[in-house]
Design an enzyme around this catalytic site. Structure first.
Site, mmCIF file in Angstrom:
data_model
loop_
_atom_site.group_PDB
_atom_site.id
_atom_site.type_symbol
_atom_site.label_atom_id
_atom_site.label_comp_id
_atom_site.label_asym_id
_atom_site.label_seq_id
_atom_site.Cartn_x
_atom_site.Cartn_y
_atom_site.Cartn_z
ATOM 1 N N GLY A 181 6.011 2.443 12.719
ATOM 2 C CA GLY A 181 4.484 3.027 11.609
ATOM 3 C C GLY A 181 3.337 3.465 12.066
ATOM 4 O O GLY A 181 2.977 3.870 11.295
ATOM 5 N N HIS B 221 -3.784 9.815 12.556
ATOM 6 C CA HIS B 221 -4.005 10.313 11.781
ATOM 7 C C HIS B 221 -5.882 10.614 10.843
ATOM 8 O O HIS B 221 -6.239 9.118 11.334
ATOM 9 C CB HIS B 221 -3.421 10.113 10.121
ATOM 10 C CG HIS B 221 -3.241 9.013 10.124
ATOM 11 N ND1 HIS B 221 -4.237 8.454 8.721
ATOM 12 C CD2 HIS B 221 -2.492 7.513 9.959
ATOM 13 C CE1 HIS B 221 -4.270 7.034 8.989
ATOM 14 N NE2 HIS B 221 -3.255 7.041 8.809
ATOM 15 N N CYS C 126 -1.993 2.073 12.960
ATOM 16 C CA CYS C 126 -2.700 3.462 12.921
ATOM 17 C C CYS C 126 -3.776 3.657 13.402
ATOM 18 O O CYS C 126 -4.515 3.000 13.637
ATOM 19 C CB CYS C 126 -2.148 4.400 11.872
ATOM 20 S SG CYS C 126 -0.561 4.472 11.392
ATOM 21 N N TYR D 104 0.903 -1.101 -0.427
ATOM 22 C CA TYR D 104 0.434 0.125 0.289
ATOM 23 C C TYR D 104 0.588 1.274 -0.102
ATOM 24 O O TYR D 104 1.982 1.178 0.649
ATOM 25 C CB TYR D 104 -1.062 -0.015 1.255
ATOM 26 C CG TYR D 104 -0.334 -0.089 2.558
ATOM 27 C CD1 TYR D 104 0.052 1.261 2.501
ATOM 28 C CD2 TYR D 104 -0.136 -0.489 3.413
ATOM 29 C CE1 TYR D 104 0.782 1.716 4.309
ATOM 30 C CE2 TYR D 104 1.333 -1.302 4.290
ATOM 31 C CZ TYR D 104 1.073 0.848 5.119
ATOM 32 O OH TYR D 104 1.694 0.096 6.196
#
Length: 399
Positions: free
Chosen positions: A323, A327, A345, A309
């Site tokens: 990582g 967000h 995330c 991705y």
């Protein structure tokens, strides 16, 4: 016949008497009566104080970790001044003021002048001397301190990270030169991550709204064979409000608190946990940096590989080195608050992600619960993952 014998005997008696008189008067002659019969000997003069200085006058290549020592005999030291390296060296007298010893190391590659005065019953004395310290074969300096951005306010979890320009041999000596002074003091400790990096962390989060000063009195510290510190360092960090966020991956929520008060409740989507890589890490994270936008690419994969991705995300705040970010994710709004669909995330609604981004400070706390993958203590700034008792075992001064 009898008269002839008496005369010599009488004469002999007179001679003996005369000899005896001479013998008796020889011990009280001029040596005991003094000049011109004045009587008694004159007392020797009282010596003036004798001052000795170490290092000796004219010495060169003096080790900076050696002390300056000044002593006085036949009197007391009244004043000692040692100047060099652009400052006056401090020191202390002993109880009888017969010895003065300097405090702290000397500055390398510097000329020093020593002046000393003493007094005693034999009069005053004054001595001046000079010497030069050696130039180190290896010079130790601080290469970087984080945080150290002008005007920056940091979070209550912020560590102090000190990077040196050389591999430190004597970590104990160097650590003893490091000092952390907080307006609201707490217990803390250094931990050596490697030979060039030492990190300071308190036992509990810093109390909010205060200043913390870090200083390193490195000048003259012997850090290893032929290695000495050559420059002191000082900086101050400003700690702001206590921004502490809690993420629960099971309830898909993120609650943001400022000084204990809830300021934002955010539905989120965490890692989908189909692999370890896609599992959000559990534990105490610190915010490290932010970017808008940030390009995220699957690690270890190239275009065309399964699972590859490449996403451009807005209002991203990093919370680990593996990582993980908080967000904005407009594509997963339908899953936020309901399911975990990210690659690890914390996905948030764009407006709420922006709120978090705008209120970001390095060192803010993000506590994540609900997954089976623990954040490694050395993954990013995961230092709070170590209990303090274990953390301080990394100090050169522990035990």
């Amino acid at each position: 016949m009898r008269q002839r014998l008496r005369t010599p005997i009488a004469g002999l008696a007179m001679v003996m008497t005369g000899l005896l008189a001479v013998s008796c008067t020889s011990g009280t002659g001029p040596s005991s009566s003094g000049p011109a019969g004045g009587g008694g000997t004159s007392a020797p003069a009282t010596p003036a104080p004798e001052i000795k200085i170490s290092p000796v006058k004219g010495a060169s290549k003096v080790r900076p970790d050696k002390s300056v020592v000044v002593t006085a005999s036949n009197g007391e030291l009244q004043e000692v001044t040692v100047q060099g390296g652009g400052k006056v060296l401090k020191g202390e007298f002993d109880a009888g003021r017969t010895k003065w010893i300097s405090k702290g190391p000397l500055k390398p590659s510097s000329d020093y002048t020593v002046s000393a005065k003493a007094s005693g019953s034999g009069g005053p004395a004054e001595v001046t001397s000079s010497f030069t310290t050696l130039k180190p074969a290896q010079e130790l300096r601080i290469a970087d301190v984080t945080p150290n951005r002008k005007g920056e306010t940091v979070g209550v979890g912020m560590p102090i990270m000190v990077t040196f320009n050389q591999a430190v041999g004597d970590k104990k000596a160097v650590e003893e030169s490091l000092e952390v002074t907080a307006e609201k003091p707490v217990t803390g400790a250094w931990r050596w991550i490697n030979d060039t990096l030492a990190i300071y962390r308190p036992a509990k989060y810093w109390p909010a709204h205060q200043k913390v000063k870090f200083s390193a009195r490195l000048e003259g510290v012997r850090a290893g064979k032929s290695m000495y510190g050559v420059k002191n360092y000082a900086t101050t960090m400003k700690i702001g409000a206590a921004w502490i966020s809690t993420v629960n991956t099971r309830t898909h929520t993120m609650v943001v608190r400022k000084d204990g008060k809830v300021v934002q409740r955010m539905p989120i989507s965490a890692g989908k946990a189909t692999t370890r890589e896609y599992t959000t890490t559990n534990g105490v994270h610190l915010t490290m940096e932010r970017g808008n936008p940030v390009t995220m690419i699957s690690p270890g994969k190239k275009k065309g590989d399964p699972g590859y991705y490449k996403e451009i995300v807005n209002h991203a705040v990093r919370i680990s080195n593996s990582g993980e970010y908080v967000h904005g994710a407009p594509w997963s709004v339908g899953s936020q608050g309901r399911a975990n669909v990210s690659h690890g995330c914390i996905n948030a609604r764009p407006d709420q992600a922006r709120f978090y981004y705008d209120n970001f400070h390095r060192g803010d706390v993000v506590k994540i619960v609900g997954t089976n993958r623990a954040l490694e203590w050395n993954n990013g700034w995961g230092f709070w993952q170590l209990p303090f008792k274990q953390w301080k075992k990394g100090s050169a001064l522990d035990g």
